[in-house]
Design a protein around this motif. Structure first.
Motif, mmCIF file in Angstrom:
data_model
loop_
_atom_site.group_PDB
_atom_site.id
_atom_site.type_symbol
_atom_site.label_atom_id
_atom_site.label_comp_id
_atom_site.label_asym_id
_atom_site.label_seq_id
_atom_site.Cartn_x
_atom_site.Cartn_y
_atom_site.Cartn_z
ATOM 1 N N VAL A 1 65.603 5.255 58.399
ATOM 2 C CA VAL A 1 66.035 5.450 57.002
ATOM 3 C C VAL A 1 67.110 6.369 56.388
ATOM 4 N N LEU A 2 68.043 6.010 55.857
ATOM 5 C CA LEU A 2 69.354 6.639 55.639
ATOM 6 C C LEU A 2 68.865 7.743 54.399
ATOM 7 N N ALA A 3 69.540 8.829 54.648
ATOM 8 C CA ALA A 3 69.217 9.770 53.376
ATOM 9 C C ALA A 3 70.455 10.399 52.622
ATOM 10 N N ASP A 4 70.498 9.896 51.200
ATOM 11 C CA ASP A 4 71.900 10.305 50.670
ATOM 12 C C ASP A 4 73.190 9.526 51.177
ATOM 13 N N CYS A 5 72.699 8.322 51.901
ATOM 14 C CA CYS A 5 73.982 7.636 52.502
ATOM 15 C C CYS A 5 74.035 6.101 52.105
ATOM 16 N N GLU A 6 75.119 5.757 51.275
ATOM 17 C CA GLU A 6 75.311 4.443 50.796
ATOM 18 C C GLU A 6 76.162 3.531 51.802
ATOM 19 N N VAL A 7 75.496 2.683 52.188
ATOM 20 C CA VAL A 7 76.487 1.625 53.057
ATOM 21 C C VAL A 7 76.119 0.176 52.436
ATOM 22 N N ALA A 8 77.369 -0.529 52.073
ATOM 23 C CA ALA A 8 77.571 -1.701 51.390
ATOM 24 C C ALA A 8 76.970 -2.567 52.263
ATOM 25 N N ASP A 9 76.261 -3.630 51.684
ATOM 26 C CA ASP A 9 75.334 -4.680 52.517
ATOM 27 C C ASP A 9 74.648 -4.193 53.847
ATOM 28 N N CYS A 10 74.088 -3.019 53.833
ATOM 29 C CA CYS A 10 73.122 -2.502 54.767
ATOM 30 C C CYS A 10 71.551 -2.733 54.458
ATOM 31 N N ALA A 11 71.146 -3.404 55.511
ATOM 32 C CA ALA A 11 69.483 -3.662 55.239
ATOM 33 C C ALA A 11 68.705 -2.488 55.623
ATOM 34 N N TRP A 12 69.185 -1.460 55.921
ATOM 35 C CA TRP A 12 68.266 -0.332 56.258
ATOM 36 C C TRP A 12 68.016 0.338 54.883
ATOM 37 N N PRO A 13 66.604 0.840 55.134
ATOM 38 C CA PRO A 13 66.214 1.720 53.535
ATOM 39 C C PRO A 13 66.848 3.028 53.611
ATOM 40 N N ALA A 14 66.868 3.366 52.340
ATOM 41 C CA ALA A 14 67.600 4.719 51.926
ATOM 42 C C ALA A 14 66.906 5.472 50.977
ATOM 43 N N ALA A 15 66.844 6.652 51.232
ATOM 44 C CA ALA A 15 66.407 7.377 50.166
ATOM 45 C C ALA A 15 67.703 8.394 49.412
ATOM 46 N N MET A 16 67.771 8.138 48.286
ATOM 47 C CA MET A 16 68.992 8.482 47.560
ATOM 48 C C MET A 16 68.693 9.603 46.522
ATOM 49 N N SER A 17 69.600 10.697 46.293
ATOM 50 C CA SER A 17 69.376 11.572 45.303
ATOM 51 C C SER A 17 70.065 11.195 43.940
ATOM 52 N N ASP A 18 69.507 11.645 42.743
ATOM 53 C CA ASP A 18 69.854 11.417 41.578
ATOM 54 C C ASP A 18 70.825 12.531 41.122
ATOM 55 N N ASN A 19 72.086 12.371 41.634
ATOM 56 C CA ASN A 19 73.000 13.760 41.383
ATOM 57 C C ASN A 19 73.145 14.106 39.927
ATOM 58 N N HIS A 20 73.566 12.955 39.343
ATOM 59 C CA HIS A 20 73.720 13.348 37.757
ATOM 60 C C HIS A 20 72.550 14.012 37.132
ATOM 61 N N ALA A 21 71.419 13.399 37.469
ATOM 62 C CA ALA A 21 70.155 14.118 36.793
ATOM 63 C C ALA A 21 69.830 15.706 37.425
ATOM 64 N N GLY A 22 70.482 15.586 38.760
ATOM 65 C CA GLY A 22 70.170 17.317 39.281
ATOM 66 C C GLY A 22 71.198 18.090 38.681
ATOM 67 N N ARG A 52 77.261 14.934 39.839
ATOM 68 C CA ARG A 52 76.637 16.370 39.423
ATOM 69 C C ARG A 52 77.553 16.785 38.477
ATOM 70 N N GLU A 53 78.647 16.948 38.564
ATOM 71 C CA GLU A 53 79.344 17.409 37.561
ATOM 72 C C GLU A 53 79.180 16.807 36.029
ATOM 73 N N ALA A 54 79.248 15.293 36.239
ATOM 74 C CA ALA A 54 78.901 14.609 34.960
ATOM 75 C C ALA A 54 77.535 15.021 34.192
ATOM 76 N N GLY A 55 76.701 15.083 35.049
ATOM 77 C CA GLY A 55 75.252 15.615 34.602
ATOM 78 C C GLY A 55 75.398 17.116 33.863
#
Length: 108
Positions: A1-22, A52-55
């Protein structure tokens, strides 16, 4: 599982942060505590920092007038962030010998 890591066309599961909301929640919390002058130490060109700045800016737009945001660019990393935060506070007029009317008020 990837944490806060976006990889294009990747089949691995990822847990992402909502930086805007944070960013929005952090700013809103400070506003709710009565702070009116916020500061943001941010890394240029980094997607998460931009979100984050946009939020933060969204929270300030929705707040009563008179809210301000001081932005301090930083290089990536904890030490660079601490250095940028210190520089921001020093420029806020905390030093002796400054005339009150010429001093920039530090974030609260």
């Amino acid at each position: 599982v990837l944490a806060d890591c976006e990889v294009a066309d990747c089949a691995w599961p990822a847990a992402m942060s909502d930086n805007h909301a944070g960013g929005r929640m952090a700013a809103q919390h400070l506003l709710d505590l009565g702070h009116r002058r916020l500061a943001l130490v941010t890394v240029e060109g980094e997607t998460a920092a931009h979100e984050r700045e946009a939020g933060v800016r969204e929270a300030l737009r929705d707040a009563p007038h008179g809210m301000t945001l001081r932005r301090e660019p930083s290089a990536a990393g904890v030490v660079a962030g601490e250095t940028s935060a210190r520089r921001l506070l020093q420029r806020g007029g905390a030093g002796r010998g400054c005339r009150r009317r010429r001093r920039r008020r530090p974030p609260t």
